[in-house]
Design an enzyme around this catalytic site. Structure first.
Site, PDB file in Angstrom:
ATOM      1  N   CYS A  26      -0.268 -13.439  -4.155  1.00  0.00           N
ATOM      2  CA  CYS A  26       0.232 -12.746  -2.963  1.00  0.00           C
ATOM      3  C   CYS A  26       1.472 -11.899  -3.185  1.00  0.00           C
ATOM      4  O   CYS A  26       1.701 -10.918  -2.470  1.00  0.00           O
ATOM      5  CB  CYS A  26       0.531 -13.758  -1.852  1.00  0.00           C
ATOM      6  SG  CYS A  26      -0.746 -14.999  -1.590  1.00  0.00           S
ATOM      7  N   CYS A  37       1.630  -7.933  -3.445  1.00  0.00           N
ATOM      8  CA  CYS A  37       1.510  -7.133  -2.217  1.00  0.00           C
ATOM      9  C   CYS A  37       2.686  -7.362  -1.267  1.00  0.00           C
ATOM     10  O   CYS A  37       3.200  -6.418  -0.674  1.00  0.00           O
ATOM     11  CB  CYS A  37       0.216  -7.475  -1.491  1.00  0.00           C
ATOM     12  SG  CYS A  37      -1.250  -6.666  -2.144  1.00  0.00           S
ATOM     13  N   HIS A  38       3.061  -8.621  -1.081  1.00  0.00           N
ATOM     14  CA  HIS A  38       4.024  -8.967  -0.022  1.00  0.00           C
ATOM     15  C   HIS A  38       5.457  -9.131  -0.528  1.00  0.00           C
ATOM     16  O   HIS A  38       6.372  -9.262   0.289  1.00  0.00           O
ATOM     17  CB  HIS A  38       3.574 -10.250   0.692  1.00  0.00           C
ATOM     18  CG  HIS A  38       2.246 -10.119   1.363  1.00  0.00           C
ATOM     19  ND1 HIS A  38       2.055  -9.419   2.533  1.00  0.00           N
ATOM     20  CD2 HIS A  38       1.015 -10.586   1.001  1.00  0.00           C
ATOM     21  CE1 HIS A  38       0.775  -9.476   2.887  1.00  0.00           C
ATOM     22  NE2 HIS A  38       0.121 -10.172   1.971  1.00  0.00           N
ATOM     23  N   MET A  77      -6.255  -6.712   3.620  1.00  0.00           N
ATOM     24  CA  MET A  77      -5.969  -8.104   3.272  1.00  0.00           C
ATOM     25  C   MET A  77      -7.202  -8.721   2.606  1.00  0.00           C
ATOM     26  O   MET A  77      -8.292  -8.718   3.182  1.00  0.00           O
ATOM     27  CB  MET A  77      -5.606  -8.882   4.533  1.00  0.00           C
ATOM     28  CG  MET A  77      -5.484 -10.380   4.352  1.00  0.00           C
ATOM     29  SD  MET A  77      -4.053 -10.859   3.380  1.00  0.00           S
ATOM     30  CE  MET A  77      -4.213 -12.651   3.469  1.00  0.00           C
ATOM     31  N   HIS A 107       6.064   4.183  -7.640  1.00  0.00           N
ATOM     32  CA  HIS A 107       5.261   3.454  -8.623  1.00  0.00           C
ATOM     33  C   HIS A 107       5.290   4.149  -9.977  1.00  0.00           C
ATOM     34  O   HIS A 107       6.260   4.047 -10.697  1.00  0.00           O
ATOM     35  CB  HIS A 107       3.830   3.271  -8.103  1.00  0.00           C
ATOM     36  CG  HIS A 107       3.028   2.304  -8.907  1.00  0.00           C
ATOM     37  ND1 HIS A 107       3.367   0.977  -9.003  1.00  0.00           N
ATOM     38  CD2 HIS A 107       1.918   2.468  -9.674  1.00  0.00           C
ATOM     39  CE1 HIS A 107       2.494   0.351  -9.787  1.00  0.00           C
ATOM     40  NE2 HIS A 107       1.614   1.239 -10.217  1.00  0.00           N
ATOM     41  N   HIS A 149      -2.388   6.833  -7.502  1.00  0.00           N
ATOM     42  CA  HIS A 149      -2.097   6.058  -8.713  1.00  0.00           C
ATOM     43  C   HIS A 149      -2.416   6.946  -9.914  1.00  0.00           C
ATOM     44  O   HIS A 149      -3.515   6.925 -10.443  1.00  0.00           O
ATOM     45  CB  HIS A 149      -2.923   4.775  -8.761  1.00  0.00           C
ATOM     46  CG  HIS A 149      -2.445   3.812  -9.817  1.00  0.00           C
ATOM     47  ND1 HIS A 149      -2.676   4.009 -11.158  1.00  0.00           N
ATOM     48  CD2 HIS A 149      -1.719   2.665  -9.736  1.00  0.00           C
ATOM     49  CE1 HIS A 149      -2.134   3.025 -11.855  1.00  0.00           C
ATOM     50  NE2 HIS A 149      -1.548   2.195 -11.006  1.00  0.00           N
TER      51      HIS A 149
END
Length: 573
Positions: free
Chosen positions: A77, A80-81, A118, A357, A399
């Site tokens: 997780c 992402c979070h 999600m 990124h 990306h």
């Protein structure tokens, strides 16, 4: 009145949870979205000691349950979070939100996922029902904070294996070093050094976990690789058999490393950026001796509020000044770090967008283009003037890797990026002098095979543009490559069955990261399967687009990124 509101809120929550279940069933979300797959990769922090910080308002958890849930969170997780659950690609999971949602609501989202990206951890078989319940309770606890990693901890990991004065005075092997490839063996914590001429493995060296990138010194002698666990290996390519001559760990989780390239500073310094703690470290280039640590914690570009976890994403070396270009994800800030005087460090901070990124230079080497993938933008920085040149809207979740530079037959020099979130390929004009009307605009949008693209590549000697779709949920798409004719872009793409050419057995066989050899007449592709499945590297003749070679070896486990020495050293992409 209060009772009525309470029941109304509960009914609304239940209805929304049921709606998610219905949507998930209708859309058959057994396959994760591409960007969720990419960002949800495991974090090395899952094994670190952390303080158990249980919120008295949250559902009860034993210490054993808390530790198990913490491990799952950092493995699945945190990408992402965020480490502190402040949100990044995924939404914030702070307790003011999770406690309000409640356990049953959270269990539904964790098990079935959502159309917004999600992952459906329960129905996909990644988590059992008891684990789903565990995670729903865990995210209502206060997030545990990983330990800091300062100079004391960094120095304790620093090791010079071969002192500088004991290293070769000249090249001891007969390889064309400039045509070697550094290949990440993701799940074994190794890199394979492969000779571009013979296609044979020269060495397989232990490194950090899941090496993210390989970078070359300005001279081309030293290879720097950094794992997700923050470990850097300095590899001397002059040795009879290339091997590690120094190593260090610069944090608990990391992604980026680079070396000084400006005239007069070649090979003098190296720099690495950490995800945790959020910081970058400047080191001696030939020993990795740590010299200076700088925190990236600070205020975001929008909204302007403090963020405790601005992870360092890509770093590149300027050719115009003795500077490193350091990109901080969560704050959306680009730092031009001048390394000419480390005791009086000067940094120019440029506001762009979140979450920064990866990226690369344009053909001239002056302009750096970096993806702010959560904002669906590309930021352009003038490294000569140290100013933001443009913010360009592109497709969903760009990306680019390092991107691809070529001359569009209609619009002149362009830099291209693919996207994780959609099938588009954006071509951005990069010549403000001869093509001012096209500069810093999307001049052409190509349609690729689909979303899930990680890398796009071409070469100055090639007329081909290669685009992978590694994380596309359709196996036929993820196992193939799309190739465009640069001189006839309107024609569309040809699909080559790279995974089929590899001749492997069962496995995911995802095709990832086209990379050219030094001559620009071959393109190498990783065919990436699971650790217990056979993988390979497929070499394609760039001119004919025909299969040229397949590299197989029992030790070639989970190959992903490949970095040709010459092309990486000289920013050829």
């Amino acid at each position: 009145m209060n009772t009525t509101k309470k029941w109304a809120g509960a009914l609304t929550m239940t209805a929304l949870a049921l709606a998610v279940v219905n949507v998930a069933a209708q859309q058959q979300t057994s396959t994760k979205s591409a960007d969720a797959q990419y960002q949800a990769a495991g974090s090395p922090l899952s094994g670190e000691q952390m303080h158990q910080n249980i919120n008295p308002k949250a559902p009860p958890m034993t210490e054993k349950e808390f530790d198990e849930a913490r491990k799952i969170y950092f493995e699945r997780c945190a990408g992402c979070h965020g480490v502190l659950r402040k949100g990044a690609t995924g939404k914030p999971l702070t307790t003011d939100k999770t406690l309000a949602n409640g356990t049953e609501y959270l269990k539904t989202f964790i098990k079935y996922g959502s159309p917004g990206g999600m992952p459906n951890f329960g129905t996909a078989g990644d988590l059992t029902d008891p684990q789903v319940d565990l995670m729903a309770r865990y995210v209502q606890q206060e997030p545990p904070t990983p330990p800091e990693f300062g100079m004391k901890e960094v120095e304790a990991t620093w090791k010079v294996v071969v002192p500088v004065d004991k290293r070769p005075k000249k090249q001891e092997n007969k390889f064309d070093i400039s045509n070697l490839f550094s290949v990440t063996l993701r799940d074994t914590g190794e890199v394979a050094i492969i000779d571009g001429a013979s296609k044979k493995i020269v060495a397989i060296l232990p490194t950090g976990y899941a090496v993210h990138i390989s970078r070359l010194s300005a001279s081309g002698r030293y290879l720097y690789v950094i794992g997700r666990d923050g470990k850097i290996n300095l590899i001397d390519l002059w040795m009879e058999k290339p091997d590690t001559v120094a190593e260090i760990r610069i944090g608990l989780e990391a992604r980026s490393v680079e070396t000084s390239k400006y005239k007069g500073y070649e090979d003098k310094y190296a720099i690495a950026g950490a995800y945790w703690p959020p910081q970058y470290i400047i080191m001696d280039g030939d020993t990795l001796k740590p010299l200076k640590i700088v925190s990236t914690r600070g205020v975001t570009v929008d909204p302007q509020e403090y963020h405790p976890e601005p992870r360092v994403a890509s770093i590149v070396a300027s050719h115009y000044h003795p500077e490193f270009v350091v990109n901080s994800k969560e704050t959306g800030k680009i730092s031009m770090v001048n390394y000419s005087d480390l005791n009086n460090l000067k940094t120019t901070v440029i506001d762009s967008a979140r979450y920064l990124h990866d990226g690369g230079f344009d053909k001239s080497g002056r302009y750096f283009l970096v993806a702010a993938n959560a904002s669906n933008k590309i930021a352009v920085v003038d490294t000569k003037e140290d100013k933001l040149t443009a913010m360009i809207d592109v497709g969903k979740t760009p990306h680019p890797g390092r991107g691809a530079n070529f001359t569009d037959p209609k619009f002149g020099p362009v830099w291209a990026t693919g996207h994780l979130g959609d099938e588009s390929i954006s071509l951005i004009g990069t010549d403000p002098e001869k093509h001012p009307k096209e500069a810093w605009k999307v001049v052409r949008t190509l349609k690729g095979q689909g979303g899930g693209s990680l890398f796009i590549k071409t070469h100055p000697k090639s007329h081909n543009l290669w685009v992978d779709t590694t994380l596309n949920p359709d196996a036929k798409i993820s196992q193939s490559i799309a190739v465009f004719d640069i001189n006839n872009l309107d024609k569309g793409y040809e699909v080559l069955p790279i995974a089929e050419w590899a001749g492997l057995g069962d496995g995911a066989k995802r095709v990832v990261q086209p990379e050219y050899n030094k001559a620009g007449d071959e393109v190498w592709f990783s065919v990436w399967s699971a650790k217990d499945k056979e993988s390979a590297i497929v070499v394609v003749d760039d001119k004919t687009r025909k299969l040229k070679a397949v590299i197989k070896d029992a030790k070639l486990i989970t190959p992903t990124g490949k970095f040709n020495v010459y092309n990486t050293q000289h920013d050829v992409y």
